[in-house]
Design an enzyme around this catalytic site. Sequence first.
Site, PDB file in Angstrom:
ATOM      1  N   ASN A 144      -9.300  -5.900  -6.678  1.00 44.70           N
ATOM      2  CA  ASN A 144      -9.670  -5.585  -5.302  1.00 44.70           C
ATOM      3  C   ASN A 144      -8.513  -5.004  -4.485  1.00 44.70           C
ATOM      4  O   ASN A 144      -8.748  -4.253  -3.539  1.00 44.70           O
ATOM      5  CB  ASN A 144     -10.172  -6.877  -4.635  1.00 44.70           C
ATOM      6  CG  ASN A 144     -10.154  -6.786  -3.133  1.00 44.70           C
ATOM      7  OD1 ASN A 144     -11.050  -6.207  -2.519  1.00 44.70           O
ATOM      8  ND2 ASN A 144      -9.111  -7.325  -2.495  1.00 44.70           N
TER       9      ASN A 144
ATOM     10  N   TYR B 229      -6.211   8.760  -1.277  1.00 40.14           N
ATOM     11  CA  TYR B 229      -7.070   7.577  -1.418  1.00 40.14           C
ATOM     12  C   TYR B 229      -8.291   7.927  -2.271  1.00 40.14           C
ATOM     13  O   TYR B 229      -8.647   7.194  -3.210  1.00 40.14           O
ATOM     14  CB  TYR B 229      -7.500   7.098  -0.024  1.00 40.14           C
ATOM     15  CG  TYR B 229      -8.369   5.864  -0.024  1.00 40.14           C
ATOM     16  CD1 TYR B 229      -7.809   4.592  -0.193  1.00 40.14           C
ATOM     17  CD2 TYR B 229      -9.754   5.949   0.161  1.00 40.14           C
ATOM     18  CE1 TYR B 229      -8.608   3.450  -0.182  1.00 40.14           C
ATOM     19  CE2 TYR B 229     -10.549   4.824   0.168  1.00 40.14           C
ATOM     20  CZ  TYR B 229      -9.975   3.569   0.003  1.00 40.14           C
ATOM     21  OH  TYR B 229     -10.770   2.445   0.010  1.00 40.14           O
TER      22      TYR B 229
ATOM     23  N   GLY C  70      -5.440  -9.351  -4.416  1.00 42.28           N
ATOM     24  CA  GLY C  70      -5.540  -9.127  -2.966  1.00 42.28           C
ATOM     25  C   GLY C  70      -6.576 -10.031  -2.341  1.00 42.28           C
ATOM     26  O   GLY C  70      -7.394  -9.594  -1.522  1.00 42.28           O
TER      27      GLY C  70
ATOM     28  N   VAL D 140       0.720  -5.996  -7.438  1.00 36.07           N
ATOM     29  CA  VAL D 140       0.005  -5.595  -8.655  1.00 36.07           C
ATOM     30  C   VAL D 140       0.266  -4.148  -9.068  1.00 36.07           C
ATOM     31  O   VAL D 140      -0.155  -3.738 -10.151  1.00 36.07           O
ATOM     32  CB  VAL D 140      -1.523  -5.878  -8.554  1.00 36.07           C
ATOM     33  CG1 VAL D 140      -1.806  -7.364  -8.582  1.00 36.07           C
ATOM     34  CG2 VAL D 140      -2.145  -5.213  -7.339  1.00 36.07           C
TER      35      VAL D 140
ATOM     36  N   SER E  88     -14.605   3.036  -4.111  1.00 32.58           N
ATOM     37  CA  SER E  88     -14.946   3.384  -2.717  1.00 32.58           C
ATOM     38  C   SER E  88     -15.920   4.552  -2.721  1.00 32.58           C
ATOM     39  O   SER E  88     -15.905   5.397  -3.627  1.00 32.58           O
ATOM     40  CB  SER E  88     -13.689   3.814  -1.958  1.00 32.58           C
ATOM     41  OG  SER E  88     -14.032   4.457  -0.747  1.00 32.58           O
TER      42      SER E  88
ATOM     43  N   LYS F 131      -9.429   6.330  -5.951  1.00 34.83           N
ATOM     44  CA  LYS F 131     -10.700   5.616  -6.137  1.00 34.83           C
ATOM     45  C   LYS F 131     -11.589   6.346  -7.166  1.00 34.83           C
ATOM     46  O   LYS F 131     -12.317   5.698  -7.928  1.00 34.83           O
ATOM     47  CB  LYS F 131     -11.413   5.461  -4.791  1.00 34.83           C
ATOM     48  CG  LYS F 131     -10.651   4.541  -3.817  1.00 34.83           C
ATOM     49  CD  LYS F 131     -10.492   3.137  -4.360  1.00 34.83           C
ATOM     50  CE  LYS F 131      -9.890   2.164  -3.369  1.00 34.83           C
ATOM     51  NZ  LYS F 131      -9.818   0.791  -3.869  1.00 34.83           N
TER      52      LYS F 131
ATOM     53  N   ILE G 257     -16.815  -0.977   5.599  1.00 44.52           N
ATOM     54  CA  ILE G 257     -16.883  -2.446   5.633  1.00 44.52           C
ATOM     55  C   ILE G 257     -15.958  -2.943   6.745  1.00 44.52           C
ATOM     56  O   ILE G 257     -14.845  -2.419   6.928  1.00 44.52           O
ATOM     57  CB  ILE G 257     -16.443  -3.048   4.263  1.00 44.52           C
ATOM     58  CG1 ILE G 257     -17.225  -2.401   3.098  1.00 44.52           C
ATOM     59  CG2 ILE G 257     -16.617  -4.566   4.273  1.00 44.52           C
ATOM     60  CD1 ILE G 257     -18.731  -2.544   3.136  1.00 44.52           C
TER      61      ILE G 257
HETATM   62  P1  NAP Z   1      -7.608  -5.192   3.643  1.00 39.63           P
HETATM   63  O1  NAP Z   1      -8.256  -6.177   4.543  1.00 39.63           O
HETATM   64  O2  NAP Z   1      -6.595  -4.245   4.198  1.00 39.63           O
HETATM   65  O3  NAP Z   1      -6.986  -6.007   2.403  1.00 39.63           O
HETATM   66  C1  NAP Z   1      -6.226  -5.367   1.435  1.00 39.63           C
HETATM   67  C2  NAP Z   1      -5.844  -6.391   0.397  1.00 39.63           C
HETATM   68  O4  NAP Z   1      -5.118  -5.716  -0.652  1.00 39.63           O
HETATM   69  C3  NAP Z   1      -4.933  -7.484   0.946  1.00 39.63           C
HETATM   70  O5  NAP Z   1      -5.371  -8.725   0.447  1.00 39.63           O
HETATM   71  C4  NAP Z   1      -3.560  -7.120   0.376  1.00 39.63           C
HETATM   72  O6  NAP Z   1      -2.730  -8.240   0.064  1.00 39.63           O
HETATM   73  C5  NAP Z   1      -3.956  -6.474  -0.941  1.00 39.63           C
HETATM   74  N1  NAP Z   1      -2.874  -5.636  -1.454  1.00 39.63           N
HETATM   75  C6  NAP Z   1      -2.425  -4.445  -0.959  1.00 39.63           C
HETATM   76  N2  NAP Z   1      -1.396  -3.999  -1.703  1.00 39.63           N
HETATM   77  C7  NAP Z   1      -1.203  -4.924  -2.688  1.00 39.63           C
HETATM   78  C8  NAP Z   1      -0.298  -5.017  -3.772  1.00 39.63           C
HETATM   79  N3  NAP Z   1       0.632  -4.066  -3.997  1.00 39.63           N
HETATM   80  N4  NAP Z   1      -0.388  -6.100  -4.583  1.00 39.63           N
HETATM   81  C9  NAP Z   1      -1.312  -7.069  -4.377  1.00 39.63           C
HETATM   82  N5  NAP Z   1      -2.202  -7.026  -3.356  1.00 39.63           N
HETATM   83  C10 NAP Z   1      -2.136  -5.967  -2.519  1.00 39.63           C
HETATM   84  O7  NAP Z   1      -8.683  -4.259   2.964  1.00 39.63           O
HETATM   85  P2  NAP Z   1     -10.174  -4.515   2.457  1.00 39.63           P
HETATM   86  O8  NAP Z   1     -11.063  -3.751   3.327  1.00 39.63           O
HETATM   87  O9  NAP Z   1     -10.412  -5.950   2.215  1.00 39.63           O
HETATM   88  O10 NAP Z   1     -10.070  -3.723   1.061  1.00 39.63           O
HETATM   89  C11 NAP Z   1     -10.190  -4.344  -0.199  1.00 39.63           C
HETATM   90  C12 NAP Z   1     -10.521  -3.271  -1.213  1.00 39.63           C
HETATM   91  O11 NAP Z   1     -11.756  -2.646  -0.858  1.00 39.63           O
HETATM   92  C13 NAP Z   1      -9.490  -2.144  -1.309  1.00 39.63           C
HETATM   93  O12 NAP Z   1      -9.321  -1.745  -2.647  1.00 39.63           O
HETATM   94  C14 NAP Z   1     -10.140  -1.026  -0.504  1.00 39.63           C
HETATM   95  O13 NAP Z   1      -9.686   0.250  -0.892  1.00 39.63           O
HETATM   96  C15 NAP Z   1     -11.597  -1.246  -0.852  1.00 39.63           C
HETATM   97  N6  NAP Z   1     -12.529  -0.640   0.105  1.00 39.63           N
HETATM   98  C16 NAP Z   1     -12.570  -1.052   1.401  1.00 39.63           C
HETATM   99  C17 NAP Z   1     -13.467  -0.436   2.277  1.00 39.63           C
HETATM  100  C18 NAP Z   1     -13.568  -0.828   3.727  1.00 39.63           C
HETATM  101  O14 NAP Z   1     -14.284  -0.147   4.484  1.00 39.63           O
HETATM  102  N7  NAP Z   1     -12.923  -1.886   4.175  1.00 39.63           N
HETATM  103  C19 NAP Z   1     -14.294   0.596   1.818  1.00 39.63           C
HETATM  104  C20 NAP Z   1     -14.226   0.981   0.485  1.00 39.63           C
HETATM  105  C21 NAP Z   1     -13.341   0.349  -0.359  1.00 39.63           C
HETATM  106  P3  NAP Z   1      -1.607  -8.854   1.050  1.00 39.63           P
HETATM  107  O15 NAP Z   1      -2.230  -8.962   2.420  1.00 39.63           O
HETATM  108  O16 NAP Z   1      -1.296 -10.184   0.427  1.00 39.63           O
HETATM  109  O17 NAP Z   1      -0.424  -7.923   1.016  1.00 39.63           O
END
Ligand code: NAP
Length: 244
Positions: A89, A154, A11, A63, A141, A158, A187
Site C-alpha cells: 500500500n 505517479y 504504510g 520499503v 491507482s 502505478k 479517496i
Molecule cells: P497517505 O495517507 O498519504 O499514506 C501514505 C502511506 O504510505 C503512509 O502510511 C506512509 O507511511 C506510507 N509510505 C510512504 N512512503 C513510504 C516508504 N518509503 N516506506 C514505507 N511506507 C511509506 O496516502 P493514502 O491515500 O492512504 O495512499 C495509500 C496508497 O493508495 C498509496 O499507494 C496511494 O498511491 C494509493 N492511492 C491513493 C488514492 C487517494 O485518493 N488517496 C488514490 C489512488 C491510489 P509513513 O506515514 O509511516 O511515512
Amino acid sequence: MLRRRTALVTGAARGIGRAVAEKLAESGFSVAVNYNTSEKEALQLVEKLQSRGINSIAVQADVSDYREVMRLYEQCHAYFGFIDTLVNNAGICSSKILCDCTPADYERTLNVNLRSVFNTCRLFSPDMVSEGFGRIVNIASVWGERGASAETLYSTSKAGIIGFTKALNAELAPSNVIVNCVSPGFIDTAMNASLSPGEVEEFLSGVSLGRAGTAEEVADAVELLTREKLYIAGADIPVNGGML
Ligand code: NAP
C-alpha cells in the site's frame, strides 16, 4: 483448508493502509504494521489491535530500500513465521508538470511506489510458493489506468504496478499464490488534503457516485482479494465510484 492467517501491510500507520490493517484484523488476521515515518500512529494502531486480542507488531522500514525490506522480512519471519498475505500500500504522489520534474523526482516516485513492490514481493513470495499458499494485493491507482496531467511520474509508477501484478500472477498463481491489484479513484485521505475545494469539486464531477471514496471502502475490496477461496487472479479492481 482453514489456516491461521497473517498479513503484512506496508504504510499501515495511516490512510488506506491503516484501514486495510484494521479490516484484516477484524477478519481474523494477525497483522504486521509497516511504517516509515509515522511511528506514533503505528504504535497506537498496534496497541489498539492488541487490546482486541489480535497478534500485531509494528515494523519500521523504508520499503523503497531493498536492505530495509530484508530487515522487515527478517523481523516478520522471527515474530510470525510465515506471512501468507502481503498488501503493498505504501505510496507517495508527486504533482508536477513533466518539465518541472527532476531525475531525483523520478527516482523517488518510482522507488517508493514501484521498486517497493518488487522489494517486498521478491522477499516475501518465495515462502508463499514453498507453502503453496499466498495472497498479494497491490494498491495501484486510477491514474495508472488512465494517466493524469501533471501526474506523469505517479501515473507511470502505478501503471507499472498493474503490469507487475499481471505478470507476477501469471508466474505464481499455479503455486496458489494469487496476485491482484486495486485501483482507487479519489479517496478521502491525507494524500488529497492539499487540493482546493474547487479541484475536489471538479474531480468529483467526473465520478458517477458524486462523492469521494473512503479508506474503508478500499479496504473492503482488498479484504475480498485476500480470501482463501478466490477466483479473481491477475486482476486490477477499480474502486473509483464509477469514474466517467
Ligand atoms: P497517505 O495517507 O498519504 O499514506 C501514505 C502511506 O504510505 C503512509 O502510511 C506512509 O507511511 C506510507 N509510505 C510512504 N512512503 C513510504 C516508504 N518509503 N516506506 C514505507 N511506507 C511509506 O496516502 P493514502 O491515500 O492512504 O495512499 C495509500 C496508497 O493508495 C498509496 O499507494 C496511494 O498511491 C494509493 N492511492 C491513493 C488514492 C487517494 O485518493 N488517496 C488514490 C489512488 C491510489 P509513513 O506515514 O509511516 O511515512
